[in-house]
Enzyme design. Structure first.
Site, PDB file in Angstrom:
ATOM      1  N   ASP A   1       0.824  -1.208  -0.094  1.00  8.32           N
ATOM      2  CA  ASP A   1      -0.003   0.047  -0.141  1.00  8.32           C
ATOM      3  C   ASP A   1       1.002   1.318  -0.041  1.00  8.32           C
ATOM      4  OD1 ASP A   1      -2.546   1.441   0.664  1.00  8.32           O
ATOM      5  OD2 ASP A   1      -1.332   1.807   2.463  1.00  8.32           O
TER       6      ASP A   1
ATOM      7  N   ASP B   1      -0.040   5.127   0.691  1.00  4.27           N
ATOM      8  CA  ASP B   1      -0.407   6.051   1.672  1.00  4.27           C
ATOM      9  C   ASP B   1      -0.607   5.392   3.143  1.00  4.27           C
ATOM     10  OD1 ASP B   1      -1.544   8.468   2.695  1.00  4.27           O
ATOM     11  OD2 ASP B   1      -3.476   7.438   3.076  1.00  4.27           O
TER      12      ASP B   1
ATOM     13  N   GLY C   1      -7.270   4.121   2.825  1.00  4.27           N
ATOM     14  CA  GLY C   1      -7.407   3.054   1.776  1.00  4.27           C
ATOM     15  C   GLY C   1      -8.719   2.992   1.190  1.00  4.27           C
TER      16      GLY C   1
ATOM     17  N   ARG D   1     -11.715   8.345  -2.953  1.00  4.53           N
ATOM     18  CA  ARG D   1     -11.821   9.620  -2.884  1.00  4.53           C
ATOM     19  C   ARG D   1     -13.388   9.676  -2.541  1.00  4.53           C
ATOM     20  NH1 ARG D   1      -9.673  12.886  -7.564  1.00  4.53           N
ATOM     21  NH2 ARG D   1      -8.016  11.497  -7.121  1.00  4.53           N
TER      22      ARG D   1
ATOM     23  N   SER E   1      -5.256   4.796  -4.564  1.00  2.09           N
ATOM     24  CA  SER E   1      -4.748   6.478  -4.998  1.00  2.09           C
ATOM     25  C   SER E   1      -4.799   6.538  -6.566  1.00  2.09           C
ATOM     26  CB  SER E   1      -3.695   7.374  -4.408  1.00  2.09           C
ATOM     27  OG  SER E   1      -3.507   8.474  -4.838  1.00  2.09           O
TER      28      SER E   1
ATOM     29  N   ASN F   1      -3.589   9.540  -7.398  1.00  3.63           N
ATOM     30  CA  ASN F   1      -2.223  10.231  -7.460  1.00  3.63           C
ATOM     31  C   ASN F   1      -1.032   9.339  -7.326  1.00  3.63           C
ATOM     32  OD1 ASN F   1      -3.394  13.098  -7.656  1.00  3.63           O
ATOM     33  ND2 ASN F   1      -4.435  12.266  -5.780  1.00  3.63           N
TER      34      ASN F   1
ATOM     35  N   ASP G   1      -1.764  -0.330   6.013  1.00  2.00           N
ATOM     36  CA  ASP G   1      -2.019   0.462   7.150  1.00  2.00           C
ATOM     37  C   ASP G   1      -3.329   0.495   7.687  1.00  2.00           C
ATOM     38  OD1 ASP G   1      -2.417   2.239   5.291  1.00  2.00           O
ATOM     39  OD2 ASP G   1      -2.433   3.869   6.686  1.00  2.00           O
TER      40      ASP G   1
HETATM   41  P1  B16 Z   1      -6.838   9.754  -4.193  1.00  2.00           P
HETATM   42  P2  B16 Z   1      -3.622   3.976  -0.227  1.00  2.00           P
HETATM   43  C1  B16 Z   1      -5.519   5.785  -0.426  1.00  2.00           C
HETATM   44  O1  B16 Z   1      -4.310   5.538  -0.411  1.00  2.00           O
HETATM   45  C2  B16 Z   1      -5.743   6.553   0.809  1.00  2.00           C
HETATM   46  O2  B16 Z   1      -5.494   5.985   2.114  1.00  2.00           O
HETATM   47  C3  B16 Z   1      -7.011   7.221   0.828  1.00  2.00           C
HETATM   48  O3  B16 Z   1      -7.196   8.115   2.053  1.00  2.00           O
HETATM   49  C4  B16 Z   1      -7.565   7.952  -0.240  1.00  2.00           C
HETATM   50  O4  B16 Z   1      -8.958   8.429  -0.336  1.00  2.00           O
HETATM   51  C5  B16 Z   1      -7.229   7.141  -1.509  1.00  2.00           C
HETATM   52  O5  B16 Z   1      -6.130   6.703  -1.610  1.00  2.00           O
HETATM   53  C6  B16 Z   1      -7.656   7.675  -2.802  1.00  2.00           C
HETATM   54  O6  B16 Z   1      -6.658   8.650  -3.073  1.00  2.00           O
HETATM   55  O7  B16 Z   1      -7.845  11.001  -3.683  1.00  2.00           O
HETATM   56  O8  B16 Z   1      -5.325  10.232  -4.310  1.00  2.00           O
HETATM   57  O9  B16 Z   1      -7.190   9.190  -5.545  1.00  2.00           O
HETATM   58  O10 B16 Z   1      -3.592   3.986   0.966  1.00  2.00           O
HETATM   59  O11 B16 Z   1      -4.397   2.921  -0.805  1.00  2.00           O
HETATM   60  O12 B16 Z   1      -2.196   4.047  -1.016  1.00  2.00           O
HETATM   61 MG    MG Z   2      -2.863   3.288   3.235  1.00  2.00          MG
END
Ligand code: B16
Ligand code: MG
Length: 210
Positions: A9, A11, A46, A49, A116, A118, A170
């Protein structure tokens, strides 16, 4: 290590963009007059958005149209992206960097499995743009965690059966996604409180002892 691949993962595991997500959501919630704190923020780990926005809007005293919600999600993402632009490779901890390199030296295939959209931008900011053998992220899935799609795609990108990959997470949603994909998982951070993972990491380099 009995696994041929590890799916990380992003974030909250490889880096701490969770603090930027919090700041960006907090700005939106404050503007809309909706109560939001770190505990509610933990539920956003996780999940996608739009699902994150829906969790924040649980405390709103009015309902919003889908169009308004799309605009809010975009507004948050613009603030988030501005914060990401300030990230530097220094935000990759030496422990994470050294552990990743050691796992690579041991011949283990390494992938990202992140919700994400991003992820690619963040990996570039960390100086990891070309590091991973595969990147599965919010851009190549239609169901976010706890659906296993993002991890199953990562295993497919690595050309490994899912059963030969370990997921590092996490978030409860991510641990559940691994379970739903019949994959073993290792939890780090708050997620160690969960009953789901096969391994609990006190620190990232504990991965070297699995
Ligand atoms: P984005 P991960 C997740 O990342 C974040 O933990 C979560 O809080 C967020 O809403 C999701 O990515 C989408 O992110 O808005 O940048 O597309 O923990 O899966 O790496
Ligand atoms: Mg995460």
């Amino acid at each position: 290590m009995n696994y041929k691949g590890i799916i990380f993962d992003l974030d909250g595991v490889i880096c701490h963009t969770d603090k930027y997500h919090y700041q960006a959501w907090k700005k939106l919630a404050d503007r809309l007059g909706i109560y939001f704190d770190e505990t509610i923020n933990n539920r956003l780990r996780g999940v996608s958005r739009m699902e994150s926005l829906n969790i924040i809007l649980e405390r709103a005293d009015k309902t919003y149209t889908e169009q308004e919600k799309e605009a809010f999600a975009t507004e948050k993402n613009e603030v988030y992206k501005e914060l990401l632009k300030q990230m530097t490779p220094e935000e990759l901890s030496p422990e994470v960097k050294d552990t990743l390199e050691e796992l690579r030296n041991r011949g283990i295939l390494l992938s990202i499995g992140s919700s994400s959209k991003n992820a690619g931008f963040i990996l570039n900011r960390l100086g990891l743009g070309d590091f991973f053998d595969a990147v599965s992220d919010g851009n190549n899935i239609s169901h976010s965690k706890p659906d296993p799609e993002v991890f199953l795609k990562a295993a497919e990108f690595l050309k490994l059966p899912a059963s030969e990959c370990l997921v590092v997470e996490d978030a409860e949603a991510g641990l559940l996604a691994a379970k739903n994909g019949e994959m073993d998982s290792a939890a780090i951070g708050d997620a160690v409180k969960s009953d789901l993972p096969q391994y609990k990491l006190k620190t990232f380099s504990d991965l070297l002892n699995i």
